[in-house]
Design an enzyme around this catalytic site. Structure first.
Site, mmCIF file in Angstrom:
data_model
loop_
_atom_site.group_PDB
_atom_site.id
_atom_site.type_symbol
_atom_site.label_atom_id
_atom_site.label_comp_id
_atom_site.label_asym_id
_atom_site.label_seq_id
_atom_site.Cartn_x
_atom_site.Cartn_y
_atom_site.Cartn_z
ATOM 1 N N ARG A 1 23.751 48.571 62.330
ATOM 2 C CA ARG A 1 24.763 49.606 62.575
ATOM 3 C C ARG A 1 25.962 48.921 63.213
ATOM 4 O O ARG A 1 25.800 48.128 64.147
ATOM 5 C CB ARG A 1 24.221 50.719 63.479
ATOM 6 N N ASP B 1 29.553 54.323 72.632
ATOM 7 C CA ASP B 1 28.920 53.261 71.841
ATOM 8 C C ASP B 1 29.729 51.973 71.877
ATOM 9 O O ASP B 1 29.170 50.888 71.768
ATOM 10 C CB ASP B 1 28.746 53.739 70.406
ATOM 11 N N ASN C 1 32.615 57.265 70.488
ATOM 12 C CA ASN C 1 31.399 58.005 70.825
ATOM 13 C C ASN C 1 31.100 58.959 69.672
ATOM 14 O O ASN C 1 31.842 59.041 68.693
ATOM 15 C CB ASN C 1 31.571 58.750 72.155
#
Length: 348
Positions: free
Chosen positions: A85, A230, A240
């Site tokens: 990711r 994040d 985020n």
């Protein structure tokens, strides 16, 4: 709870609480291959930036154990986990921190992975305490009513949580009124996971659809917004969960504090501004239906970003284990010498 763990068992394995099954079932995955770890990360069986960091470290340990005499292959396999990711910083950091011990053998890589997990507990305790202190200072008049999006508790961040952990700290102090949780479409992490954690902790809570969050802010039902992150750019822009930006805009318009709680490692000095953050776009199937039931016409084109980016000037503060980083857009914040803050780190 065991969220991310290791099993020596008959065969080395990364053990994950499968968050796709919650709240109806508690199931664990025993992942004995790097392919399994990559798939678990991509399909959100494990999620949340800090727990992705721990998963990345254990994924590197698994690669080292599966290829004990072949460090080049072990490294290449571990790097696949790091790329699973693209937005969250800790995933790649966890992989590379564990890989730094690869020359010392699989046991050393595993020891470093376990150290990543242990360190996360200390980080969460410090950040959530600092955030709770800030929220009490900003909202002193009554038990605080918080609004949050996605899931930032133990399921996402390990023991202590981050943004949701700050809410739990306030609850322990008797300073929390309730938590209003956005459902967090399309995968309902707020409805499925945050509500589950709040109910387990005995915290007063309500659920709202994502689009009701701004209305709650506009009508005085919320005293502060608290979210995770994040990735945070060098200038303070925050990536985020999708839906964060609209809450930040609504909070700014309503004059409500907006606080980001995240580990220091989430700050990426190599990304100058939010414009440089790669935002993951996920598959159309997450939006075209839910639970196997179609909710729109087959083949409908889809825009499905997993995150959005909120500019630093919309934030009251970013809170980490080490600091409160306050936006220069808030004239109420002052340094010790009395001068206004600017978009820079303010140690407290």
């Amino acid at each position: 709870m065991r969220i991310v763990d290791w099993s020596d068992g008959p065969e080395a394995a990364v053990v994950l609480l499968d968050q796709r099954a919650l709240p109806s079932r508690t199931e664990y995955l025993q992942l004995t291959t790097v392919d399994g770890v990559v798939d678990a990360v991509r399909t959100l069986a494990v999620r949340g930036a800090p727990n992705l960091g721990v998963t990345g470290a254990f994924g590197a340990a698994l690669a080292a154990h599966r290829h004990p005499g072949d460090p080049a292959t072990a490294r290449a396999e571990a790097e696949r986990v790091a790329r699973a990711r693209p937005t969250a910083v800790p995933l790649a950091l966890g992989v590379r921190r564990a890989l730094a011990r690869l020359a010392d053998g699989p046991a050393a890589v595993l020891a470093e992975a376990r150290a990543v997990a242990v360190e996360g507990v200390r980080v969460n305790a410090a950040a959530t305490t600092r955030a709770a202190d800030l929220l009490e200072a900003r909202c002193p008049a009554r038990p605080i009513r918080l609004l949050t999006v996605c899931n930032t508790g133990e399921l996402a961040c390990g023991e202590g949580g981050s943004a949701l952990g700050a809410a739990l700290r306030l609850h322990e102090r008797g300073a929390l009124g309730e938590v209003l949780a956005c459902e967090t479409r399309p995968l309902l992490q707020g409805a499925r996971l945050t509500i589950w954690e709040l109910a387990r902790a005995g915290v007063p809570h309500r659920l709202c659809v994502d689009s009701a969050g701004p209305a709650a802010l506009a009508t005085g039902r919320v005293d502060a917004v608290v979210v995770g992150a994040d990735r945070i750019a060098a200038n303070g822009d925050v990536a985020n969960k999708i839906g964060t930006y609209m809450l930040a805009c609504a909070a700014a318009h309503a004059g409500v504090p907006f606080v980001v709680v995240a580990p220091e490692e989430t700050i990426d000095p190599g990304t100058a501004t939010g414009a440089g953050i790669v935002v993951e776009e996920r598959g159309a199937d997450e939006v075209l239906g839910f639970g196997g039931v179609a909710t729109t016409l087959p083949g409908t084109p889809v825009f499905n970003p997993a995150f959005d980016v909120t500019p630093f000037d919309l934030l009251t503060a970013v809170v980490t284990e080490d600091r409160v980083w306050s936006s220069g857009g808030d004239p109420g914040e002052r340094r010790e010498d009395g001068s206004p803050t600017t978009p820079a780190a303010v140690r407290r």
